[in-house]
Structure formats: C-alpha cells, structure tokens
Design an enzyme around this catalytic site. Sequence first.
Site, PDB file in Angstrom:
ATOM      1  N   GLU A   1       0.838  -1.207   0.000  1.00  0.00           N
ATOM      2  CA  GLU A   1       0.000   0.000   0.000  1.00  0.00           C
ATOM      3  C   GLU A   1       0.869   1.251   0.000  1.00  0.00           C
ATOM      4  O   GLU A   1       2.097   1.188   0.019  1.00  0.00           O
ATOM      5  CB  GLU A   1      -0.906   0.022   1.242  1.00  0.00           C
ATOM      6  CG  GLU A   1      -2.380  -0.291   0.968  1.00  0.00           C
ATOM      7  CD  GLU A   1      -3.141   0.898   0.374  1.00  0.00           C
ATOM      8  OE1 GLU A   1      -2.492   1.896  -0.019  1.00  0.00           O
ATOM      9  OE2 GLU A   1      -4.381   0.820   0.285  1.00  0.00           O
TER      10      GLU A   1
ATOM     11  N   ARG B   1      -6.901   1.133  13.348  1.00  0.00           N
ATOM     12  CA  ARG B   1      -5.571   1.578  12.946  1.00  0.00           C
ATOM     13  C   ARG B   1      -5.684   2.610  11.841  1.00  0.00           C
ATOM     14  O   ARG B   1      -6.718   2.764  11.196  1.00  0.00           O
ATOM     15  CB  ARG B   1      -4.739   0.396  12.442  1.00  0.00           C
ATOM     16  CG  ARG B   1      -5.312  -0.290  11.194  1.00  0.00           C
ATOM     17  CD  ARG B   1      -4.305  -1.240  10.575  1.00  0.00           C
ATOM     18  NE  ARG B   1      -4.842  -1.998   9.450  1.00  0.00           N
ATOM     19  CZ  ARG B   1      -4.900  -1.551   8.194  1.00  0.00           C
ATOM     20  NH1 ARG B   1      -4.503  -0.316   7.893  1.00  0.00           N
ATOM     21  NH2 ARG B   1      -5.371  -2.323   7.221  1.00  0.00           N
TER      22      ARG B   1
ATOM     23  N   ASN C   1      -5.039   3.941   8.101  1.00  0.00           N
ATOM     24  CA  ASN C   1      -5.002   3.306   6.794  1.00  0.00           C
ATOM     25  C   ASN C   1      -4.286   4.234   5.821  1.00  0.00           C
ATOM     26  O   ASN C   1      -3.082   4.433   5.937  1.00  0.00           O
ATOM     27  CB  ASN C   1      -6.404   2.913   6.323  1.00  0.00           C
ATOM     28  CG  ASN C   1      -6.365   1.868   5.232  1.00  0.00           C
ATOM     29  OD1 ASN C   1      -5.489   1.016   5.247  1.00  0.00           O
ATOM     30  ND2 ASN C   1      -7.275   1.915   4.291  1.00  0.00           N
TER      31      ASN C   1
ATOM     32  N   GLU D   1     -10.394  -5.190  10.957  1.00  0.00           N
ATOM     33  CA  GLU D   1     -10.727  -5.929   9.742  1.00  0.00           C
ATOM     34  C   GLU D   1     -10.462  -7.412   9.976  1.00  0.00           C
ATOM     35  O   GLU D   1      -9.309  -7.835  10.088  1.00  0.00           O
ATOM     36  CB  GLU D   1      -9.898  -5.404   8.572  1.00  0.00           C
ATOM     37  CG  GLU D   1     -10.337  -5.919   7.213  1.00  0.00           C
ATOM     38  CD  GLU D   1      -9.569  -5.257   6.065  1.00  0.00           C
ATOM     39  OE1 GLU D   1     -10.171  -5.029   5.011  1.00  0.00           O
ATOM     40  OE2 GLU D   1      -8.366  -4.970   6.251  1.00  0.00           O
TER      41      GLU D   1
ATOM     42  N   ASN E   1      -9.725   5.744   3.002  1.00  0.00           N
ATOM     43  CA  ASN E   1      -8.802   5.361   1.943  1.00  0.00           C
ATOM     44  C   ASN E   1      -8.334   6.565   1.122  1.00  0.00           C
ATOM     45  O   ASN E   1      -8.006   7.602   1.697  1.00  0.00           O
ATOM     46  CB  ASN E   1      -9.409   4.258   1.074  1.00  0.00           C
ATOM     47  CG  ASN E   1      -8.591   2.980   1.170  1.00  0.00           C
ATOM     48  OD1 ASN E   1      -7.377   3.026   1.038  1.00  0.00           O
ATOM     49  ND2 ASN E   1      -9.230   1.860   1.408  1.00  0.00           N
TER      50      ASN E   1
ATOM     51  N   ASP F   1     -10.191   1.902  -3.454  1.00  0.00           N
ATOM     52  CA  ASP F   1      -9.119   1.797  -2.461  1.00  0.00           C
ATOM     53  C   ASP F   1      -8.247   3.054  -2.558  1.00  0.00           C
ATOM     54  O   ASP F   1      -8.720   4.156  -2.383  1.00  0.00           O
ATOM     55  CB  ASP F   1      -8.347   0.500  -2.695  1.00  0.00           C
ATOM     56  CG  ASP F   1      -7.613   0.011  -1.460  1.00  0.00           C
ATOM     57  OD1 ASP F   1      -7.078   0.844  -0.718  1.00  0.00           O
ATOM     58  OD2 ASP F   1      -7.558  -1.211  -1.236  1.00  0.00           O
TER      59      ASP F   1
END
Length: 307
Positions: free
Chosen positions: A21, A104, A106, A124, A157, A211
């Site tokens: 990511e 948390r 992201n 998640e 996101n 995303d």
Amino acid sequence: MASSKCNVETLIKHAASTIGEGPHWEEKTGKLLYVDILSNDVYRYDVETGDNEKMHLDGSTSIIVPAEDGGYIASSLRKLCHLDWETKTVTDILEVPSIGSNDRFNDGKCDSNGRLWAGTMGYESEPAVNELEKGCLYKLDKGKEIHTMVEGVSISNGLAWTADNTVMYYIDSIPRHVYAYDFDQATGSISNKRIAVDFNQWSIDDAGFPDGMTIDIEGKLWVAGYMSSKVLQFDPVTGAKIRQVTVPGKRTTSCCFGGRDYTEMFVTSGRAGWTEEEFQQLDPLAGSVFKVTGLGVKGLPAPSYRC
C-alpha cells in the site's frame, strides 16, 4: 468505456507479503516509497538499481510520506511517527484515540500546504470485512496539531486534490464511494460533501472496492479497485468511468504517478486473505508492485509534510 492500451510490467515481484500500500514517488531521491501493512514494514525502492531498503516498525504501517525537513512521516497502528532512515530512529508524534477494537491508520497524503491527511479504520477480520463506521479522517497541521475532519468512516482510503486546490476527493471503501468536498487551501477546511463516483453501479468483479487513488494533470481520478485486478480512471465531475488498466494482481490497493516526468504509474497489491493454495493457483503475483507505462497522461509531484 475502453480498456487502456498501455504496458504493464511487474516491477517488484512479491514486494509485500501481506498488503502492499501507500505508494509515493519521492522526487528528491528518485525512489518509490511503499508499505507492507501487516508486516509493519516501510520500503524505499530504487528503480534504477533495484535496491529495496526496509525499515521495520512496531505496529501495522500504512502511510509513508517524506518530511520536508528530513526523514519521513509514517503510521504505526494509531500512531503517527517520524522516521530517520539513516539512523533507523522512530520518534512518536502522537496517537489518536481508539474508537473500535484494534482500529488503525489506513491511507494518508499531504495537501499542497504540507498538512498530512490520515484516516483510520475499524478492525478488519478479513479483507473488506471490518467494524463499520469506527474510523475518522484526521488532519495533522504544520505545528503537529491533530484535527478530526470526518467521523463515522468504515475504511478510510484514497485522497486527492484538484490542481487549483478547490476540491478534495476522499474514499470510504465500504459504501464504495469517492466523495468530493469543497476545499479551502488556506485553512484546510472542507465542506459540501457529495458523491463524485459511486462504485455501486458496477459489480465487485467489474470495479472492486475503491481503495487508493491518485489524480492526473487533467483532473481525472485513478482509483485502485480492490478485488478487481484493475485501476480505473474516472471523470469526477460526471462520475463516469473513462477507462481501466488491468494488472496481474487481483487485490489492487493503490496507485501513484512517478518517474522522471511523472508518466509512469506504480500500482501496489495485496496478498492477505489468500490461503497458500489460492495464492499459488489464483493470484501468484499477489503483493507485487506493478509499473504501467504508455497511459498518455501525466501526474504531479506528491507534496511532502511541512512541520
């Protein structure tokens, strides 16, 4: 809507063992920054030499952006930290409160004034299945003051801003929406929330969950469709899908422009959630970073954090 005629290559095979990511092209060094979220690792990849440096953090990490005064700002669970890459020193800046169980940070990016926008998500249990509306979008000012900008987010996101800094785009993955906000560059305030792109008009196979995201010089959005093997280009004014790029990784997570003239796109992907058999048979390049060329459009340099 057409598929894009371009070239896709695997740049870093199996770059992440869990969830790749946060790609960020660091113009000063010519290196690609990215993270492996659940392995707690941040990376600096030299596209010329293939050297891939790593720093390990104490908690899951999903953000890495350069700091203008040196080093990097990264996330570690609910903390934001400063990283000194040369000494491998990690200095905590702050920790946001827990709202759900084991929530948390992201995704996160800086606006043109150097403020870091960073969002959180609820626990998640498996990919795209998490505690709902336990996340927030925060803004870290230059003085390291934190402000809560959006509440009730499920999976915070992608972020992007228009070139004239009047609109901010922001993704909450679970409702499958790309939102637009009026943006005040001077104050960093946002208002007038509306849906710019509604992914619910397409199936998960066709478009996935929105995303990570980037924007090109023409103001069009490029969104990684998680679980779709695609990066999709949209007109955020009309919400229309313009074209798509298919990569050989089913769980595409994010994308950024980079390279010397910002004509290359780097796409991260995830492996988490696959069994070893599924990985080998269904998605053998899961977790890789892909490079896309020949798109015929450029991106812009991503801002650094300014203290």
